[in-house]
Design an enzyme around this catalytic site. Structure first.
Site, PDB file in Angstrom:
ATOM      1  N   GLN A   1       0.678  -1.305   0.001  1.00 28.16           N
ATOM      2  CA  GLN A   1       0.000   0.376  -0.126  1.00 28.16           C
ATOM      3  C   GLN A   1       0.579   0.961   0.159  1.00 28.16           C
ATOM      4  O   GLN A   1       0.440   2.352  -1.248  1.00 28.16           O
ATOM      5  CB  GLN A   1      -0.739   0.068   1.396  1.00 28.16           C
ATOM      6  CG  GLN A   1      -1.873   1.130   1.186  1.00 28.16           C
ATOM      7  CD  GLN A   1      -2.923   0.476   0.075  1.00 28.16           C
ATOM      8  OE1 GLN A   1      -3.502  -0.639   0.278  1.00 28.16           O
ATOM      9  NE2 GLN A   1      -2.940   1.523  -1.279  1.00 28.16           N
TER      10      GLN A   1
ATOM     11  N   GLU B   1     -10.705   1.934   2.929  1.00 27.63           N
ATOM     12  CA  GLU B   1     -10.990   0.875   1.295  1.00 27.63           C
ATOM     13  C   GLU B   1     -10.327  -0.740   1.710  1.00 27.63           C
ATOM     14  O   GLU B   1     -11.528  -0.968   0.701  1.00 27.63           O
ATOM     15  CB  GLU B   1      -9.770   1.898   0.808  1.00 27.63           C
ATOM     16  CG  GLU B   1      -9.143   1.722  -0.933  1.00 27.63           C
ATOM     17  CD  GLU B   1      -8.514   2.392  -2.049  1.00 27.63           C
ATOM     18  OE1 GLU B   1      -7.696   2.743  -0.385  1.00 27.63           O
ATOM     19  OE2 GLU B   1      -8.538   2.246  -2.722  1.00 27.63           O
ATOM     20  N   HIS B   2      -9.454  -0.526   1.845  1.00 29.78           N
ATOM     21  CA  HIS B   2      -9.544  -2.391   1.829  1.00 29.78           C
ATOM     22  C   HIS B   2      -8.535  -2.902   3.168  1.00 29.78           C
ATOM     23  O   HIS B   2      -8.242  -2.211   3.984  1.00 29.78           O
ATOM     24  CB  HIS B   2      -7.363  -2.013   1.042  1.00 29.78           C
ATOM     25  CG  HIS B   2      -7.879  -1.689  -0.634  1.00 29.78           C
ATOM     26  ND1 HIS B   2      -7.058  -1.141  -0.286  1.00 29.78           N
ATOM     27  CD2 HIS B   2      -8.462  -2.399  -1.253  1.00 29.78           C
ATOM     28  CE1 HIS B   2      -7.152  -0.385  -1.681  1.00 29.78           C
ATOM     29  NE2 HIS B   2      -7.596  -1.342  -2.321  1.00 29.78           N
TER      30      HIS B   2
ATOM     31  N   HIS C   1     -53.729  18.630  -9.201  1.00 29.41           N
ATOM     32  CA  HIS C   1     -53.299  16.812  -9.764  1.00 29.41           C
ATOM     33  C   HIS C   1     -54.229  15.787  -9.069  1.00 29.41           C
ATOM     34  O   HIS C   1     -54.871  14.757 -10.007  1.00 29.41           O
ATOM     35  CB  HIS C   1     -52.634  16.826  -7.894  1.00 29.41           C
ATOM     36  CG  HIS C   1     -50.611  16.963  -8.485  1.00 29.41           C
ATOM     37  ND1 HIS C   1     -50.322  18.205  -8.703  1.00 29.41           N
ATOM     38  CD2 HIS C   1     -49.626  16.199  -8.288  1.00 29.41           C
ATOM     39  CE1 HIS C   1     -49.318  18.286  -8.941  1.00 29.41           C
ATOM     40  NE2 HIS C   1     -48.641  16.809  -8.988  1.00 29.41           N
TER      41      HIS C   1
ATOM     42  N   ASP D   1      -6.718  -5.901  -6.109  1.00 26.11           N
ATOM     43  CA  ASP D   1      -6.117  -5.144  -7.179  1.00 26.11           C
ATOM     44  C   ASP D   1      -5.716  -5.904  -8.872  1.00 26.11           C
ATOM     45  O   ASP D   1      -5.858  -4.815  -9.624  1.00 26.11           O
ATOM     46  CB  ASP D   1      -4.308  -4.491  -7.050  1.00 26.11           C
ATOM     47  CG  ASP D   1      -3.950  -3.984  -5.808  1.00 26.11           C
ATOM     48  OD1 ASP D   1      -5.736  -3.860  -5.713  1.00 26.11           O
ATOM     49  OD2 ASP D   1      -3.471  -3.923  -5.263  1.00 26.11           O
TER      50      ASP D   1
ATOM     51  N   HIS E   1       2.598   3.236  -3.221  1.00 23.24           N
ATOM     52  CA  HIS E   1       1.653   3.383  -4.240  1.00 23.24           C
ATOM     53  C   HIS E   1       2.218   5.105  -3.731  1.00 23.24           C
ATOM     54  O   HIS E   1       1.830   6.112  -5.352  1.00 23.24           O
ATOM     55  CB  HIS E   1       0.372   3.485  -3.990  1.00 23.24           C
ATOM     56  CG  HIS E   1      -0.368   2.604  -4.809  1.00 23.24           C
ATOM     57  ND1 HIS E   1      -0.361   2.617  -6.125  1.00 23.24           N
ATOM     58  CD2 HIS E   1      -0.916   1.133  -3.802  1.00 23.24           C
ATOM     59  CE1 HIS E   1      -0.891   1.587  -6.183  1.00 23.24           C
ATOM     60  NE2 HIS E   1      -1.722   0.331  -5.309  1.00 23.24           N
TER      61      HIS E   1
END
Lengths: 436, 436
Positions: A266, A334-335, A427, A368, A269
Site C-alpha cells: 500500500q 478502502e482495503h 393533481h 488489485d 503507491h
C-alpha cells in the site's frame, strides 16, 4: 564494517482511545487549505475548457505536460500496435485479468422489475446503459493498465455504446504503452491525449473533438478529483477518490513477512498512502517493523514507501478481535485484510469496508489485478456509504407505471385526498378527468 | 357583461429543429449567475454550522424562518398527536400510499453475490444499509407529506438503523401537521425544526443535537441543492434536484381535457416548472390551450400555474411518434406520459426518462402519490445517467475475496507480471511471500 540498517519508525499504540484519534487523523490526511486553493484553479480551467474547447485542451496540455497533443486523438492502429508489441507474458497476464474481471462483473447486472398490482396495474423498473462513458486514466507514476481494465470492463458489461478514454501524454507525447495495450484488449477505440482537470471538463461539456459523456469514472490527482466534484450533477461520476489505504487485522497466525509485504504494497503507491495494522499479537507487533525494514532494502520506491509508512503508518495492539473490528469500523478502510484464524466470522462483524480480503492466501494485490471484483474502492471513510465501482455505475433505471380503469377508480379517492391536502388542485383534477 | 377569458399564450412549434432548441433552453432554465451568488452564501452558512454547531442552527433559523427553534427536536408525542388529529379520510389515503410504496420498494432489494472461481476461490459482494440517513423535507409551498413517504420508505426497506428528518418550522414554529402525521406513519421518530443549507450542514457534519449521517436525501430549494453538492463526498446524496417537469406525448386518441389537466398539474408546482406536449394531432394541439384556460378559471394557484406555462410551457406538432420520441430523448424528461394508442411500443423506443406513465388511466398524479415507484426523479436532463430514488440509495456494498492456496499459485505469475509492469515491487512481493 557494515552499518546495521536503521529500523523504520512506525507508530505503535496500545491505548484504544489514542488509536481511534490517530485513525481519525489519518482518515483526514488531505489538507483542507490545499484543497481550497486547488479548487479555484480547477474552476478556472473548467471555465476555459467550456469557453474555448479544443484550443484550451491543447494549450493547457502544452503548459502542464510539455507536449502539444496534435492530433488529440490517438490513431486506432497505435492501440493494436501497442498490443502486438506488448511482451507475451504480460499479454497473457492481461488476458487472464480481463477474463476474470469480466466473469465477476457479469454477475452484477441487475434485473428489471415488473410487478402486477392488486388491480392488474403494472409497476416496473427498467435498467439501461448510459449512452457514453468517459474513462480517466492518470499519467506519470499512477498510469496503470489495471486501471484501464477495472474501469472499462464494467462499462462494457453494462452495454455502454461509446467509451471515451482520456489520459495525459507522457514526455514522449505518447501515453504508457501498456495502458494502450490494455485499452486495446478491453475494446476501447477512442483515446484522447489529455489529462488533468481539462480532460474532465472536456468529458463533461464536450468539445469539437471530444464528445460530452453521461458518466465519468477513474482515479486522478487532487485536480482531477476536484474537477469531478465540480461537474457532478451535469454528469454522473463514480466517486471522489482520496489517497489509497489498507488496514490489516492480524492475530497470532499471521506471518510478519506477509504482513510487512502487504503494508509495503500500500505504502509504495504514494507518500499519502496509509498502511495500518491492528493485531492481537504483541509478538507480531514487535516483529513487523524489522520485516518491513528488511523488505525496504533495495526497494525501487524506498523513499515514497518509507515516507508513507512514517507519516501514515500505524500499528495498534488490541485486546481482542472485537476491539480490532470496532477500530476498523471507525476508519472504514478502502482495503481490509483479515489475516486471522477465522476470517469469515470476523468479516461478518465488520460494518464498513470497501473490500475485505480473507485469509492468508489473499494479499490485496490479487484484488488489485485479477481476482474479479473491482479495485476502484471508496477511500477516506466513504465506505460508510459507498462501494466499489460496478456495472451499476454505468446503468440508470426508468420507472414504468401503467394503471388501468379499475386501478384508477380504486385509488382515485386517496389520490384526490392527498392532492387536496397538499393544495395541488390540478393533481386532483387530472384524476377526476379520467373517472366515468 | 362578463369579460371572455383571455386564452393562455402557450408556444406552439412545428419546426423540429426549433423545437429541439427550445427544449434545450427549457432544460437549462435555472440561471447560472443566480447559482454562483447563492453558492457563496451557502459556503458561508456551511462553514458557520461546522464551527458553531447548534448555536448556528438556532440563529440562522431565527434569521431565515422568523422562529427560534428551541428545542430543535420535536417531542415524539407531537408526532403521534399529529397522526391522531389528521382527518380520517386523509389517514386512509396516507395508509394506502404507504402500503403501496412499501410493497413496490421491497422488490428493489438487491441480492448478495457469492461466486466460486475456477480454483475454488470465493468472490462476493455483500449489501448492507447505511447506519444513519438524513431526510430533508422542505417548508412553505413545497412541504408535502408525500415527500416524507417517498424518502422514508426506501430507507426503512433498506434497513437503515437511524432515520433523521429535518424540516423548517412554519410561521407558528411547527412544521406542516400532515408532514408530521406522515412521518409518524412511516416510523420516523427523530425530527428537527431546521431547514435550508444549515440543515444540510448539520446532517453532514453533526452538531451536539443532530447526528452526522451517511446519506442525505430529499428535495429543496436552490440553497438546499447547493449545500448538498458542497457536502457531497463527505456524505452520499440522492441527487441535485432542479425544478420539476413533465413531457406528454399524445396522439389522436388523447383527450384535450386530460392533457390540459396533466400539464396544469406540473405547472401548478412552481413558476419554474416545465410542461411540454409533443403531439401528432393538429386537432389536439389546437384544443389544449382552451382546455387549459377553462381549468385555470378559479384555480387556487392560477398565478404560479400561468407563469410556468407561459414561460416554460411548449406544444410541438410532430410528423410521427418517432419524431416525438427523438425530441423527448433530447430533453430526457423527469416525467414522461404516453397518451397514445400503443404506449408499450413507444416506451420501448424511449431512451431517457425518469418515469414513464403509460396510457390514459395513468396521470402523473398516481405516481406522485401512491402507484408505488418513487416520485423523487432525475430532472434537468439528468435522466441520461440517473434514476429514481431507490432502496439502493440507502445501501452500500462491500467486496469479499477469499483465495486459497491453489488459486494463489494458479494466478501468481500473472499478478507478478502485472505488478512488475506497473513498477509496484511490493505488490509482487506480497504474492511471492505466500508461495511454497
Amino acid at each position: 564494517m557494515v552499518a546495521s540498517p536503521t529500523t523504520i519508525t512506525l507508530a505503535c499504540l496500545r491505548d484504544q482511545a489514542a488509536a481511534a484519534a490517530r485513525l481519525e487523523a489519518i482518515a483526514q490526511r488531505t489538507s483542507g487549505e490545499q484543497i481550497i486553493q486547488a479548487a479555484a484553479r480547477v474552476d478556472a480551467i473548467l471555465e476555459r475548457v467550456r469557453r474555448e474547447g479544443d484550443a484550451a485542451l491543447i494549450a493547457l496540455t502544452e503548459e502542464f505536460d510539455g507536449v502539444r497533443p496534435e492530433p488529440l486523438r490517438i490513431p486506432q492502429q497505435e492501440l493494436a500496435a501497442a498490443w502486438e508489441q506488448c511482451p507475451a507474458h504480460l499479454r497473457r497476464a492481461l488476458e487472464l485479468a480481463h477474463e476474470r474481471i469480466l466473469a465477476f462483473h457479469r454477475h452484477q447486472r441487475p434485473s428489471d422489475l415488473a410487478v402486477t398490482g392488486p388491480h392488474g396495474e403494472l409497476l416496473g423498473r427498467r435498467w439501461r446503459p448510459v449512452e457514453r462513458a468517459g474513462l480517466y486514466v492518470p499519467g506519470g507514476r499512477a498510469s496503470y493498465p489495471s486501471t484501464v481494465l477495472m474501469n472499462a470492463v464494467p462499462a462494457k458489461v453494462a452495454g455502454v455504446g461509446r467509451l471515451v478514454m482520456v489520459t495525459p501524454p507522457g514526455p514522449t507525447g505518447q501515453p504508457n504503452p501498456t495502458v494502450l495495450a490494455a485499452a486495446h484488449l478491453a475494446g476501447i477505440e477512442e483515446i484522447y491525449r489529455v489529462g488533468g482537470a481539462q480532460a474532465i471538463g472536456a468529458l463533461a461539456y464536450g468539445t469539437a473533438s471530444i464528445p460530452r459523456v453521461d458518466v465519468i469514472t477513474g482515479p486522478g490527482n487532487l485536480y482531477v478529483t476536484l474537477a469531478k466534484k465540480a461537474v457532478y450533477g451535469q454528469v454522473a461520476i463514480d466517486s471522489l477518490a482520496g489517497p489509497s489505504e489498507v488496514l490489516v487485522i492480524a492475530d497470532h497466525t499471521a506471518r510478519p513477512e506477509q504482513v510487512a509485504a502487504d503494508l509495503l504494497a500500500q505504502a509504495e503507491h504514494d507518500p499519502l498512502a496509509a498502511a495500518i495494522l491492528l493485531t492481537t499479537s504483541e509478538a507480531l507487533a514487535r516483529s513487523v517493523p524489522a520485516a518491513i525494514e528488511a523488505q525496504l532494502s533495495g526497494h525501487p520506491r524506498a523513499a515514497i514507501t518509507r515516507a508513507a509508512l512514517e507519516n501514515w503508518g500505524l500499528i495498534v495492539v488490541c485486546e481482542d478481535l472485537d476491539q480490532a473490528a470496532a477500530l476498523s469500523d471507525c476508519f472504514a478502510p478502502e482495503h481490509l485484510e483479515l489475516l486471522v484464524e477465522e476470517p469469515e466470522a470476523l468479516a461478518e462483524r465488520i460494518q464498513h469496508a470497501g473490500a475485505i480480503f480473507l485469509g492468508p492466501y489473499t494479499p490485496e494485490a490479487v484484488g488489485d489485478y485479477l481476482a474479479g471484483p473491482n479495485h476502484t474502492l471508496p477511500t477516506s471513510g466513504t465506505a460508510r456509504f459507498a462501494g466499489a465501482l460496478s456495472v451499476e455505475t454505468f446503468l440508470r433505471h426508468t420507472s414504468l407505471i401503467r394503471f388501468n380503469r379499475q386501478a384508477l377508480h380504486a385509488t382515485a379517492e386517496a389520490v384526490v385526498a392527498l392532492a387536496e391536502s397538499e393544495g395541488l388542485h390540478s393533481h386532483a383534477e387530472s384524476v377526476r378527468q379520467r373517472l366515468d
